[in-house]
Design an enzyme around this catalytic site. Structure first.
Site, PDB file in Angstrom:
ATOM      1  N   GLU A 190       7.883   5.985   1.924  1.00 40.62           N
ATOM      2  CA  GLU A 190       9.136   5.375   1.486  1.00 40.62           C
ATOM      3  C   GLU A 190      10.368   6.210   1.822  1.00 40.62           C
ATOM      4  OE1 GLU A 190       5.813   3.485  -0.414  1.00 40.62           O
ATOM      5  OE2 GLU A 190       6.410   5.600  -0.464  1.00 40.62           O
ATOM      6  N   GLU A 214      -3.145  -6.484  -1.040  1.00 42.51           N
ATOM      7  CA  GLU A 214      -3.388  -5.445  -0.035  1.00 42.51           C
ATOM      8  C   GLU A 214      -3.943  -6.037   1.257  1.00 42.51           C
ATOM      9  OE1 GLU A 214      -2.341  -2.542  -0.274  1.00 42.51           O
ATOM     10  OE2 GLU A 214      -2.152  -2.067  -2.403  1.00 42.51           O
ATOM     11  N   ASP A 227       8.385  -3.479  -6.671  1.00 38.19           N
ATOM     12  CA  ASP A 227       9.156  -3.012  -5.523  1.00 38.19           C
ATOM     13  C   ASP A 227       9.346  -4.032  -4.405  1.00 38.19           C
ATOM     14  OD1 ASP A 227       6.431  -2.824  -4.990  1.00 38.19           O
ATOM     15  OD2 ASP A 227       6.449  -0.669  -4.592  1.00 38.19           O
ATOM     16  N   ARG A 264      -1.718  -5.513   4.708  1.00 40.19           N
ATOM     17  CA  ARG A 264      -2.330  -4.573   5.660  1.00 40.19           C
ATOM     18  C   ARG A 264      -3.027  -5.309   6.805  1.00 40.19           C
ATOM     19  NH1 ARG A 264      -4.014   0.935   2.590  1.00 40.19           N
ATOM     20  NH2 ARG A 264      -2.972   0.609   0.594  1.00 40.19           N
TER      21      ARG A 264
END
Length: 580
Positions: free
Chosen positions: A473, A174, A306, A178
Site C-alpha cells: 500500500e 480473494e 478499504d 487475485r
C-alpha cells in the site's frame, strides 16, 4: 456445472464459409485457413523468437484517445538522459528481484499457491490452483519477461477450476481480485485468448455466490463443483470490502463475453449500497447477507472496508458510472470530515476508525492505499478547485506518514499498524484555522518532519504485530504521488524502501515477511502472492517510463491488476440495461 467444450466463434465462421459451393468462395476459404494457420503457428512458437519480437507495444488494447469521461492526464516531465540511466538501472534491480521471487516459487512451490520463502516449502491458502502464478502474469508482461509469461500460461492452460479439488469452497473476494483480476489484466495486455477462456470459466465458478441471498450480496465462499455457498466465516454477514470489490472484474468480464449475469449481479450490489441511508457517505464495515442491511456502526478505511471505497472511484474511471462517482464524492467528504487527524507534535496525518461515535486513533498499513486513491481522483476528476486542493493535500500528507513510518524503523520497513496518540487533532478543523490565520506556512499535516529513530519521539507506537508483511500500500501511494506530482522525491523514497526490502526480506528462495521491524527482527516463512502482483509491480512502474500504464487508459484493481478503461456501446447499454 461448466461445459467441457465451448464453441469458438472464429471456427464457426470458417465452418459456415466452407459450406459454400462457389469455387471462388472455396478459394477464399483456403487462403483464410492458411493465413489463420500461419498466425496460430507464429503465436505458438513465440517463445522461440525471444523477447525482441514480442515487445510490449505489440498489444495495446485501449483506444488512442481516452474515453470522454476521463480527464486528460498530465504526465511528469521526462528525466534527463543521465537521470534516465539511473532510473533504468533501478528498474532492472526491481525486475531482478521479481525474477528471484518468481524463480523460487516456480521451481520450489508451483503448482501450489505460495512459496514459503525461508524453507523453500509451499502453502495452499487460496484454492491450491497456483495463486502466485495467476497473480504474477501481468507483472511478467509489464516487465517484458515474455519467456516466463509464455511458460506460465502454458502450464495452466488446461486447468479446470471446477474439477481440480473435490467439494472445495473458494473464497469469493480473494479469488476474484487475485485469480480473475490477474487473468483479465494479462489478457488485456497480451491478447492471449487462453486467458479470456480461463477468466470466463472463473466467472462461472464464482457467480453462484450471488444467487443464494435475497439481498443479492455475495456469500463468503462458493463450492467450485456444485455452486453451493457458505456463510460460515462471519455467520450471516459480509464485509463491505468483500461485497463491493468485485465490480471492475465482473463488469469488464461482461464487456468481453457479453454475459448479462456478470453485470447484473454486481450492479445489484451497488444499487443496494446506493439506496442505503448512510451517514456522511460512510458505509459500515459489516452487512447482513440475507436482507442487505448494515450491521453495527464501525466506520473505517482499513481492513474490512478499504477497497470498497476505492472501487467507487474506479468504477467511474473504468466505464463512466455516474452513480459510482456521486457515491465516491459523498464518501470522500465523509472521510475528510470524520476520519482524518494529525498528531500533536510531529503533525503526522493519519486516518483512523469511528466506532459507535468514538474515534479510534490507529493507522493501518492497509489504509496507506487511501492517499493514492485521493491522488488518482484529484488527477482524473473535474473537481472544484477547493475540493481538488483538499484531496491533493490529503494525498501528500498521508503518503508521507506512511513513508516516514518506514524510515523511522531500524529495518527501514513499515509496521503493520501504528497506534497514534489519543490527543490527535481533527485535520479539517486545523485546515480551517490555518486558512483563517492567513495560510502561513505549509498546510497542516504537510510539514514532512524528518525520520525519528527514538521511539518515544515518534508520536506513535508500533502496534501488534510489529511486522512488515511485504505489503504494497505505501509504495502504491508513492507511485501515484510520483505520477500525479512529478516530484522526484517520491521516486527516491520508493527506492529507499525497495533497498530495505532487498536487504532485510530477501532469502535464498525468494522474499519473506519480516517480524519485528524495529528490533529483534526475524523472517517469517511466507511470501504472499501480492508481493509479486503489487509491491514489485508498483516499484517497477515507479522507475519505468511514465507513459506505461497511464491513468487515462488503465485502472488498477485492488490487487494492482491493470484493466483497460472503456465506454459501453449503445448495444451493450441496451442489453445490460445501463442507464447511468
Amino acid at each position: 456445472m461448466l461445459p467441457t467444450h465451448r464453441p469458438n466463434p472464429a471456427t464457426e465462421s470458417l465452418s459456415r464459409l466452407s459450406k459454400g459451393s462457389n469455387p471462388f468462395s472455396k478459394f477464399i476459404t483456403r487462403w483464410v485457413i492458411l493465413i489463420c494457420s500461419v498466425v496460430v503457428l507464429l503465436w505458438l512458437a513465440r517463445p522461440l523468437f525471444g523477447d525482441m519480437l514480442w515487445d510490449a507495444s505489440v498489444f495495446q488494447f485501449y483506444p488512442p484517445v481516452p474515453p470522454p469521461h476521463v480527464r486528460p492526464i498530465r504526465l511528469p516531465p521526462p528525466p534527463t538522459p543521465e537521470e534516465q540511466q539511473v532510473w533504468e538501472s533501478r528498474k532492472i534491480e526491481v525486475r531482478d528481484a521479481f525474477k528471484h521471487a518468481w524463480g523460487g516459487y516456480r521451481f520450489r512451490a508451483f503448482p501450489h499457491d505460495e512459496l514459503r520463502a525461508v524453507t523453500g516449502d509451499y502453502s495452499d491458502k487460496f484454492n491450491g490452483w497456483g495463486v502466485t502464478l495467476f497473480d504474477s502474469l501481468d507483472t511478467m508482461w509489464i516487465m517484458g519477461l515474455r519467456g516466463e509469461f509464455a511458460d506460465a500460461v502454458s502450464s495452466v492452460k488446461d486447468l479446470r477450476f471446477n474439477a481440480t479439488m473435490p467439494n472445495h469452497y473458494a473464497p469469493f473476494f480473494e479469488t476474484t481480485i487475485r485469480y480473475l483480476g490477474g487473468l483479465l489484466s494479462a489478457y488485456a495486455l497480451s491478447g492471449d485468448g487462453t486467458l479470456l477462456w480461463l477468466a470466463d470459466e472463473m466467472g462461472q465458478v464464482l457467480v453462484p455466490a450471488f444467487r443464494f441471498t435475497e439481498s443479492g450480496l455475495p456469500t463468503y465462499s462458493v463450492n467450485v463443483e456444485t455452486g453451493t455457498v457458505k456463510l460460515d466465516r462471519y455467520k450471516q454477514t459480509i464485509l463491505f470490502a468483500e461485497a463491493a470489490s468485485c465490480q471492475l472484474e465482473f463488469k469488464y468480464l461482461a464487456k468481453l463475453t457479453g454475459r448479462k449475469e456478470y453485470y447484473d449481479r454486481v450492479q445489484r450490489v451497488m444499487e443496494l449500497f446506493y439506496n442505503t441511508n448512510v451517514t456522511d457517505g460512510l458505509l459500515t464495515d459489516r452487512w447482513d447477507v440475507k436482507d442487505g442491511t448494515p450491521i453495527g456502526a464501525h466506520y473505517t478505511i482499513g481492513a474490512m472496508s478499504d477497497s470498497g471505497y476505492e472501487y467507487f472511484l474506479k468504477q467511474w474511471l473504468l466505464s463512466g458510472d455516474e452513480r459510482a462517482l456521486e457515491q465516491y464524492l459523498n464518501s470522500t467528504e465523509g472521510i475528510i470530515n470524520n476520519l482524518i487527524y494529525i498528531t500533536p507534535t510531529r503533525g503526522l496525518m493519519y486516518a483512523g476508525d469511528l466506532d459507535r461515535g468514538m474515534f479510534l486513533h490507529r493507522f493501518e498499513h492497509l489504509s496507506c492505499f487511501l492517499p493514492g486513491m485521493f491522488a488518482l481522483g484529484a488527477a482524473t476528476l473535474d473537481l472544484p478547485p477547493e475540493t481538488r486542493e483538499l484531496h491533493e493535500w490529503i494525498a501528500q500528507g498521508l503518503t508521507y506518514t506512511c513513508t516516514v513510518s518506514y524510515f523511522d524503523q531500524k529495518s527501514g520497513l513499515g509496521p503493520e499498524t501504528m497506534v497514534m496518540p489519543y490527543d490527535g487533532i481533527r485535520w479539517i478543523d486545523q485546515v480551517e484555522k490555518w486558512k483563517e490565520e492567513g495560510r502561513v506556512g505549509p498546510p497542516p499535516g504537510l510539514s514532512e518532519p524528518p525520520p525519528e529513530k527514538i521511539p518515544a519521539k515518534r508520536d506513535y507506537t508500533n502496534g501488534w504485530p510489529p511486522d512488515y508483511l511485504l505489503r504494497p500500500e505505501t509504495v502504491e501511494s508513492i507511485f501515484y504521488l510520483w505520477r500525479t506530482t512529478g516530484d522526484v522525491k517520491w521516486r527516491e523514497r520508493g527506492y529507499a524502501i525497495f533497498q530495505a526490502i532487498n536487504e532485510t526480506a530477501r532469502t535464498e528462495y525468494g522474499f519473506a515477511s519480516v517480524r519485528g521491524v524495529d528490533k529483534e527482527m526475524s523472517q517469517i516463512d511466507d511470501m504472499p502472492s501480492y508481493f509479486l502482483a503489487e509491491t514489485l509491480k508498483y516499484l517497477y512502474l515507479l522507475f519505468d517510463d511514465t507513459h506505461s500504464i497511464t491513468f487515462d487508459h488503465w485502472v488498477f484493481n485492488t490487487e494492482a491488476h491493470p484493466i483497460p478503461i472503456f465506454s459501453w456501446t449503445d448495444a451493450e447499454r441496451k442489453a445490460f440495461n445501463i442507464t447511468s
